[in-house]
Design an enzyme around this catalytic site. Structure first.
Site, PDB file in Angstrom:
ATOM      1  N   HIS A 152       1.759   4.409  -3.084  1.00 15.26           N
ATOM      2  CA  HIS A 152       1.847   6.007  -3.176  1.00 15.26           C
ATOM      3  C   HIS A 152       2.660   6.608  -3.987  1.00 15.26           C
ATOM      4  CE1 HIS A 152      -1.811   6.665  -0.608  1.00 15.26           C
ATOM      5  NE2 HIS A 152      -1.460   5.835   0.148  1.00 15.26           N
ATOM      6  N   TYR A 182     -10.899   5.309   0.802  1.00  9.46           N
ATOM      7  CA  TYR A 182     -10.215   4.207   0.730  1.00  9.46           C
ATOM      8  C   TYR A 182     -10.825   2.925   0.161  1.00  9.46           C
ATOM      9  CZ  TYR A 182      -6.778   6.365   3.886  1.00  9.46           C
ATOM     10  OH  TYR A 182      -5.852   7.128   4.523  1.00  9.46           O
ATOM     11  N   GLU A 201      -5.449   8.059  -2.092  1.00  9.53           N
ATOM     12  CA  GLU A 201      -6.035   6.894  -1.420  1.00  9.53           C
ATOM     13  C   GLU A 201      -6.913   6.185  -2.130  1.00  9.53           C
ATOM     14  OE1 GLU A 201      -4.609   6.272   1.090  1.00  9.53           O
ATOM     15  OE2 GLU A 201      -3.408   8.174   1.955  1.00  9.53           O
ATOM     16  N   HIS A 228       0.798  -1.147   0.031  1.00  8.66           N
ATOM     17  CA  HIS A 228      -0.192   0.104  -0.099  1.00  8.66           C
ATOM     18  C   HIS A 228       0.779   1.145   0.217  1.00  8.66           C
ATOM     19  CE1 HIS A 228      -3.577   2.557   0.997  1.00  8.66           C
ATOM     20  NE2 HIS A 228      -2.911   3.162   1.533  1.00  8.66           N
ATOM     21  N   GLU A 229       1.722   1.381   1.186  1.00 12.34           N
ATOM     22  CA  GLU A 229       2.538   2.505   1.140  1.00 12.34           C
ATOM     23  C   GLU A 229       3.348   2.971  -0.209  1.00 12.34           C
ATOM     24  OE1 GLU A 229       1.478   4.480   3.101  1.00 12.34           O
ATOM     25  OE2 GLU A 229       0.644   3.207   4.640  1.00 12.34           O
TER      26      GLU A 229
END
Length: 534
Positions: free
Chosen positions: A327, A398, A346, A323-324
């Protein structure tokens, strides 16, 4: 009456304040100058949980002006501001500091300010959600320190132009720490100074960077790394972890190259080859700091060991790594110009989790995962926030955001076109700040579809579209969209018996002859509600 008064009180508490406007808008004191370069120099004092430093701000004059806004939040204080060696006066209004300039600001000129500051920054209580600096110690008693400040703002720990619309073009980050510790920040380590009792680490960021992505991570780190042969050549991938966790990290961080392979396939080349890619262990869950993704997921798959989809697929990968790092494409490459458009960060990154599964385990694995996350959706307020006042939209950005993108994939019904749209977004808006409308218009243009009502419904309304239908005795199916914005006409795939059919509902009743009046089943990859009328 009591309930009404309570509601008015709550409403009043949520109304934008002067501070919200100063933080969230492009004020006249921000508008006239364009960021070019920062050199942030800061010394960290772990024992007193304080910092002291300065930020050199280089900027280009777009229009002549006399006052410039820089932001720094209490309890930190700006002790001096200088331009060309001459000290300047300033007025403080909350976090906003309005600096009176003596030098004539000529259009096109490149000027610099030096901003000196010090104090004890806000301590993060529940990072990364509340924001601030985390001061902890590792199992061996060594200081373990990091920042996380997406919501609260970068000005919680350094003086900056704290608004996402203007990204600095490049940056040097120089961090001084006790000699037994190491700082890891964004970009590449240029040099390390031994000052005797302290060391200074100089990191250079060659690419534009959003202010909330600037980070310090301080600890008793050890390093290992590898190289990834990607779409733009050889990418260095470096990992900094606490000494005791080295072997665990070597096993768990295998997800990093898997992530890079999958996301370059879906989104295009990693956007920061010049700055490399890092994973850095920190004393909180993790954050998407550009080229320096922070990690605190306990060296386990899922989200702290849990599958957020409830399907089992969420345990196939380390949530924080996937996930991170996602980004890097959506947040760090493509960045919102206003926090109201935080869904751009998001929603796409939430969706990236299912695309990772799609790449390695097949499309249905990704579809099951994204459908499973629907249990986390509230559908109580819109995904888009309020512009100009630092007000983000609902947490549905999200999971609902991921599902709206997955629905859009099914609406387009061409997976290769969809992949090219995702890659095209990262090429079209490479290293740019954008508004939602730009993203909407690009997707619609590339899809060859009018998607205005689709985006209005899913981003600006809270309720789901409802497909209402019924059959009549002459084998006629009647159907329409209800509870939607005007002109909502999203096509949808359904099963009529064993036959897959694409319906074209509108907000008025439509009719279609069918072979047999049987029940209707909506393709589950479309995120909608259904209601059989009779």
């Amino acid at each position: 009456m009591i309930l009404a008064l309570m509601s008015q009180s709550v409403l009043a508490q949520n109304l934008p304040t002067r501070a919200d406007t100063l933080r969230g808008s492009i004020t006249p004191e921000r508008e006239w100058w364009d960021l070019n370069y920062y050199h942030l120099s800061v010394e960290v004092f772990p024992e007193s949980q304080s910092i002291k430093g300065k930020n050199l701000v280089r900027y280009r004059v777009e229009e002549p002006a006399e006052v410039l806004q820089i932001d720094l939040q209490e309890p930190l204080e700006i002790t001096a501001v200088k331009q060309d060696g001459e000290e300047l006066t300033f007025k403080r209004e909350g976090a906003a500091h309005f600096i009176s300039l003596k030098k004539q600001q000529e259009k096109g000129a490149i000027n610099e300010l030096e901003i000196f500051y010090e104090g004890k920054p806000k301590v993060a209580v529940r990072p990364p959600w509340d924001g601030g600096i985390t001061w902890q110690k590792d199992a061996n008693g060594n200081h373990f320190i990091a920042n996380a400040n997406q919501g609260i703002g970068s000005s919680i720990w350094w003086p900056t132009k704290d608004h996402p619309a203007d990204e600095v073009d490049s940056m040097m980050i120089s961090v001084t720490v006790p000699k037994d510790l190491m700082d890891v920040s964004n970009g590449r380590l240029i040099k390390e100074d031994d000052n005797g009792r302290t060391k200074t680490y100089h990191w250079f960021v060659a690419n534009p960077i959003n202010d909330y992505g600037v980070n310090i991570s301080i600890g008793d780190y050890v390093h290992f790394g590898e190289e990834f042969e990607g779409e733009k050549g050889t990418l260095t991938m470096d990992y900094y972890v606490l000494r005791d966790n080295l072997e665990k990290a070597k096993a768990q961080f295998r997800d990093a190259t898997r992530m890079m392979e999958a996301f370059e396939h879906w989104f295009g080349p990693y956007p920061f080859y010049e700055d490399g890619f890092k994973l850095i262990e920190v004393p909180y869950l993790g954050m998407e700091h550009q080229s320096a993704v922070t990690y605190g997921n306990g060296y386990q798959n899922g989200y702290l060991g849990r599958d957020l989809s409830g399907t089992g697929w969420g345990l196939k990968f380390d949530f924080i790594i996937i996930h991170e790092a996602g980004h890097e494409w959506f947040a760090n490459n493509i960045t919102y110009r206003d926090v109201a458009d935080m869904w751009i960060h998001e929603s796409f990154t939430n969706y990236s989790e299912s695309l990772f599964l799609d790449y390695f385990y097949g499309k249905e694995a990704g579809q099951e995962y994204v459908r499973g996350t629907r249990m986390n959706i509230a559908n109580q307020s819109p995904i888009i926030g309020i512009y100009g006042v630092n007000r983000r939209g609902s947490g549905d950005m999200y999971y609902k955001g991921g599902n709206l993108l997955n629905t859009l994939r099914e609406v387009i019904a061409d997976d290769e076109k969809w992949r090219n749209i995702l890659r095209g977004l990262n090429e079209e808006f490479y290293h740019q700040t954008v508004y939602t409308r730009q993203v909407e218009e690009y997707i619609a243009q590339q899809a060859g579809m009018d998607l205005k009502a689709f985006f209005d419904q899913y981003l600006r309304e809270s309720n789901l579209p409802v497909l209402e239908y019924y059959f009549t005795e002459n084998n006629t199916l009647h159907f329409r969209w209800n509870g939607t914005v005007p002109a909502f006409d999203m096509p949808i795939d359904v099963l009529l018996g064993e036959e897959k059919v694409r319906l074209q509902p509108a907000t008025e009743w439509q009719e279609m002859n069918v072979k047999k009046a049987t029940d209707l089943e909506v393709d589950p990859d479309f995120y909608v509600s259904t209601l059989k009328m009779r």
